[in-house]
Design a protein around this motif. Structure first.
Motif, PDB file in Angstrom:
ATOM      1  N   TRP A   1       0.824  -1.205   0.000  1.00 42.49           N
ATOM      2  CA  TRP A   1       0.000   0.000   0.000  1.00 42.49           C
ATOM      3  C   TRP A   1       0.863   1.261   0.000  1.00 42.49           C
ATOM      4  N   ARG A   2       1.950   1.244   0.777  1.00 43.70           N
ATOM      5  CA  ARG A   2       2.852   2.400   0.813  1.00 43.70           C
ATOM      6  C   ARG A   2       3.507   2.623  -0.542  1.00 43.70           C
ATOM      7  N   ASP A   3       3.891   1.538  -1.216  1.00 44.57           N
ATOM      8  CA  ASP A   3       4.522   1.661  -2.528  1.00 44.57           C
ATOM      9  C   ASP A   3       3.578   2.313  -3.523  1.00 44.57           C
ATOM     10  N   VAL A   4       2.307   1.905  -3.485  1.00 41.38           N
ATOM     11  CA  VAL A   4       1.316   2.475  -4.397  1.00 41.38           C
ATOM     12  C   VAL A   4       1.098   3.953  -4.089  1.00 41.38           C
ATOM     13  N   LYS A   5       0.987   4.297  -2.812  1.00 34.20           N
ATOM     14  CA  LYS A   5       0.750   5.685  -2.420  1.00 34.20           C
ATOM     15  C   LYS A   5       1.928   6.578  -2.795  1.00 34.20           C
ATOM     16  N   VAL A   6       3.139   6.116  -2.514  1.00 29.29           N
ATOM     17  CA  VAL A   6       4.342   6.912  -2.802  1.00 29.29           C
ATOM     18  C   VAL A   6       4.519   7.097  -4.307  1.00 29.29           C
ATOM     19  N   ARG A   7       4.159   6.079  -5.065  1.00 24.44           N
ATOM     20  CA  ARG A   7       4.353   6.127  -6.514  1.00 24.44           C
ATOM     21  C   ARG A   7       3.588   7.288  -7.148  1.00 24.44           C
ATOM     22  N   TYR A   8       2.399   7.576  -6.639  1.00 28.36           N
ATOM     23  CA  TYR A   8       1.566   8.602  -7.255  1.00 28.36           C
ATOM     24  C   TYR A   8       1.371   9.830  -6.366  1.00 28.36           C
ATOM     25  N   LYS A   9       2.131   9.889  -5.267  1.00 27.76           N
ATOM     26  CA  LYS A   9       2.002  11.028  -4.374  1.00 27.76           C
ATOM     27  C   LYS A   9       2.477  12.310  -5.067  1.00 27.76           C
ATOM     28  N   GLN A  10       1.692  13.350  -4.942  1.00 24.23           N
ATOM     29  CA  GLN A  10       2.010  14.667  -5.496  1.00 24.23           C
ATOM     30  C   GLN A  10       2.170  14.635  -7.023  1.00 24.23           C
ATOM     31  N   THR A  11       1.484  13.717  -7.674  1.00 17.82           N
ATOM     32  CA  THR A  11       1.446  13.723  -9.137  1.00 17.82           C
ATOM     33  C   THR A  11       0.148  14.378  -9.582  1.00 17.82           C
ATOM     34  N   ALA A  12       0.199  15.061 -10.709  1.00 18.90           N
ATOM     35  CA  ALA A  12      -0.969  15.813 -11.170  1.00 18.90           C
ATOM     36  C   ALA A  12      -2.103  14.901 -11.625  1.00 18.90           C
ATOM     37  N   ILE A  13      -1.757  13.763 -12.219  1.00 21.58           N
ATOM     38  CA  ILE A  13      -2.802  12.890 -12.769  1.00 21.58           C
ATOM     39  C   ILE A  13      -2.914  11.559 -12.037  1.00 21.58           C
ATOM     40  N   GLY A  14      -2.107  11.360 -10.992  1.00 22.04           N
ATOM     41  CA  GLY A  14      -2.240  10.178 -10.146  1.00 22.04           C
ATOM     42  C   GLY A  14      -2.094   8.866 -10.896  1.00 22.04           C
ATOM     43  N   ALA A  15      -3.035   7.945 -10.607  1.00 24.68           N
ATOM     44  CA  ALA A  15      -2.956   6.598 -11.167  1.00 24.68           C
ATOM     45  C   ALA A  15      -3.176   6.575 -12.679  1.00 24.68           C
ATOM     46  N   THR A  16      -3.539   7.705 -13.267  1.00 27.40           N
ATOM     47  CA  THR A  16      -3.692   7.764 -14.726  1.00 27.40           C
ATOM     48  C   THR A  16      -2.379   7.436 -15.431  1.00 27.40           C
ATOM     49  N   TRP A  17      -1.261   7.613 -14.711  1.00 28.70           N
ATOM     50  CA  TRP A  17       0.035   7.241 -15.284  1.00 28.70           C
ATOM     51  C   TRP A  17       0.066   5.764 -15.671  1.00 28.70           C
ATOM     52  N   ALA A  18      -0.680   4.929 -14.931  1.00 31.41           N
ATOM     53  CA  ALA A  18      -0.721   3.500 -15.246  1.00 31.41           C
ATOM     54  C   ALA A  18      -1.386   3.250 -16.597  1.00 31.41           C
ATOM     55  N   LEU A  19      -2.208   4.198 -17.055  1.00 29.95           N
ATOM     56  CA  LEU A  19      -2.816   4.122 -18.381  1.00 29.95           C
ATOM     57  C   LEU A  19      -1.962   4.819 -19.427  1.00 29.95           C
ATOM     58  N   LEU A  20      -1.351   5.920 -19.028  1.00 25.74           N
ATOM     59  CA  LEU A  20      -0.620   6.746 -19.985  1.00 25.74           C
ATOM     60  C   LEU A  20       0.609   6.036 -20.539  1.00 25.74           C
ATOM     61  N   GLN A  21       1.323   5.320 -19.691  1.00 27.17           N
ATOM     62  CA  GLN A  21       2.544   4.643 -20.146  1.00 27.17           C
ATOM     63  C   GLN A  21       2.259   3.629 -21.250  1.00 27.17           C
ATOM     64  N   PRO A  22       1.358   2.663 -21.040  1.00 30.22           N
ATOM     65  CA  PRO A  22       1.095   1.726 -22.148  1.00 30.22           C
ATOM     66  C   PRO A  22       0.419   2.379 -23.347  1.00 30.22           C
ATOM     67  N   LEU A  23      -0.388   3.421 -23.100  1.00 28.16           N
ATOM     68  CA  LEU A  23      -1.081   4.088 -24.206  1.00 28.16           C
ATOM     69  C   LEU A  23      -0.094   4.788 -25.125  1.00 28.16           C
ATOM     70  N   MET A  24       0.860   5.522 -24.548  1.00 30.45           N
ATOM     71  CA  MET A  24       1.873   6.197 -25.361  1.00 30.45           C
ATOM     72  C   MET A  24       2.770   5.184 -26.073  1.00 30.45           C
ATOM     73  N   THR A  25       3.076   4.095 -25.366  1.00 24.69           N
ATOM     74  CA  THR A  25       3.917   3.057 -25.971  1.00 24.69           C
ATOM     75  C   THR A  25       3.233   2.435 -27.171  1.00 24.69           C
ATOM     76  N   ILE A  26       1.927   2.174 -27.049  1.00 27.96           N
ATOM     77  CA  ILE A  26       1.225   1.522 -28.154  1.00 27.96           C
ATOM     78  C   ILE A  26       1.084   2.454 -29.349  1.00 27.96           C
ATOM     79  N   ILE A  27       0.985   3.749 -29.102  1.00 26.58           N
ATOM     80  CA  ILE A  27       0.926   4.709 -30.203  1.00 26.58           C
ATOM     81  C   ILE A  27       2.246   4.688 -30.982  1.00 26.58           C
ATOM     82  N   ILE A  28       3.352   4.668 -30.258  1.00 29.78           N
ATOM     83  CA  ILE A  28       4.675   4.627 -30.902  1.00 29.78           C
ATOM     84  C   ILE A  28       4.877   3.301 -31.628  1.00 29.78           C
TER      85      ILE A  28
END
Length: 262
Positions: free
Chosen positions: A22-49
């Motif tokens: 739980w701490r790892d998940v919280k720290v990973r997205y702490k103080q990020t503008a889009i939070g857990a959306t990064w988990a979508l953005l990484q594969p989405l950008m990769t698939i576009i490329i």
């Protein structure tokens, strides 16, 4: 003994495992503008490329499927595996302050690093379901086997992570090697291309890569591809089992020196 996995102790410290995940998940997205959306953005950008380079420029075949969903179905388990391996490999060194203060089964550290990636996997999987709906692709009964393929990816990440986390304590080069290793491993796995491009005389050696079996299994279960070679799956499972058992033996052997070295 070199190998003595105390399951009772792991169960006793299950709350510590939960806390670390739980701490790892919280720290990973702490103080990020889009939070857990990064988990979508990484594969989405990769698939576009990938689609632009491999589908449009290189004309890589995709077994009669739209290339975007063909590759994304492979990226979802691959990104989970790569991130889980990266976190588990650095888990012991990053928790040096915890190791030096209290006793707990040290194997919890790479285990927590592997488990925490499941949440990102679940988020990315939601997009995959949306893509399947968009392309009107219905999963087959093979969907019931999907948890087994995810378990194989989990076991592979944990097995390699046990080796790397123990070595990382003594050799800090491991922290620099793992990202490079995973990058090379991705191109040695059928993420951007189908297994059909691999020559027949190389298929056995290719099946020694457990992630090849995982990716083909995901494509079969979700996209209705032809039934994968279960002989290849069996070889992959045996390789993972050997890596996992030997990784546990090595980790248990090395853990007695963690406090002195880390």
């Amino acid at each position: 003994m070199w190998f003595r996995l105390d399951l009772a102790a792991l169960w006793q410290y299950r709350e510590l495992l939960y806390f670390l995940v739980w701490r790892d998940v919280k720290v990973r997205y702490k103080q990020t503008a889009i939070g857990a959306t990064w988990a979508l953005l990484q594969p989405l950008m990769t698939i576009i490329i990938f689609t632009a380079i491999f589908a449009h420029f290189a004309k890589i075949p995709s077994d009669g499927l739209p290339y975007s969903i063909f590759a994304y179905t492979a990226l979802v388990p691959w990104i989970y595996f790569a991130s889980a391996l990266n976190r588990s490999s650095g888990s012991v060194v990053s928790e040096a302050h915890l190791i030096s203060k209290i006793y707990f089964p040290r194997v919890i550290l790479p285990l927590a690093g592997t488990v925490s990636g499941i949440i990102d996997f679940a988020i990315a999987f939601v997009l995959l379901v949306g893509m399947m709906s968009w392309y009107e692709i219905m999963p087959t009964w093979g969907l019931l086997a999907l948890p087994l393929f995810l378990l194989l990816a989990f076991a592979t990440a944990l097995a390699v992570g046990l080796w790397c986390s123990a070595l990382h304590v003594r050799y800090r080069d491991v922290g620099l090697t793992v990202p490079f290793l995973t990058q090379c491993w991705m191109y040695a796995s059928p993420v951007a291309y189908p297994v059909s491009l691999v020559p027949e005389n190389w298929r056995f050696f290719y099946s020694l890569n457990p992630m090849a079996g995982v990716i083909e299994g995901f494509r079969w279960a979700l996209l209705g591809k032809q039934v994968p070679d279960f002989g290849v799956m069996a070889i992959s499972a045996v390789v993972v089992a050997l890596l996992l058992v030997s990784g546990l033996v090595f980790f248990k052997h090395m853990e007695r020196t963690f406090v002195d070295v880390v």
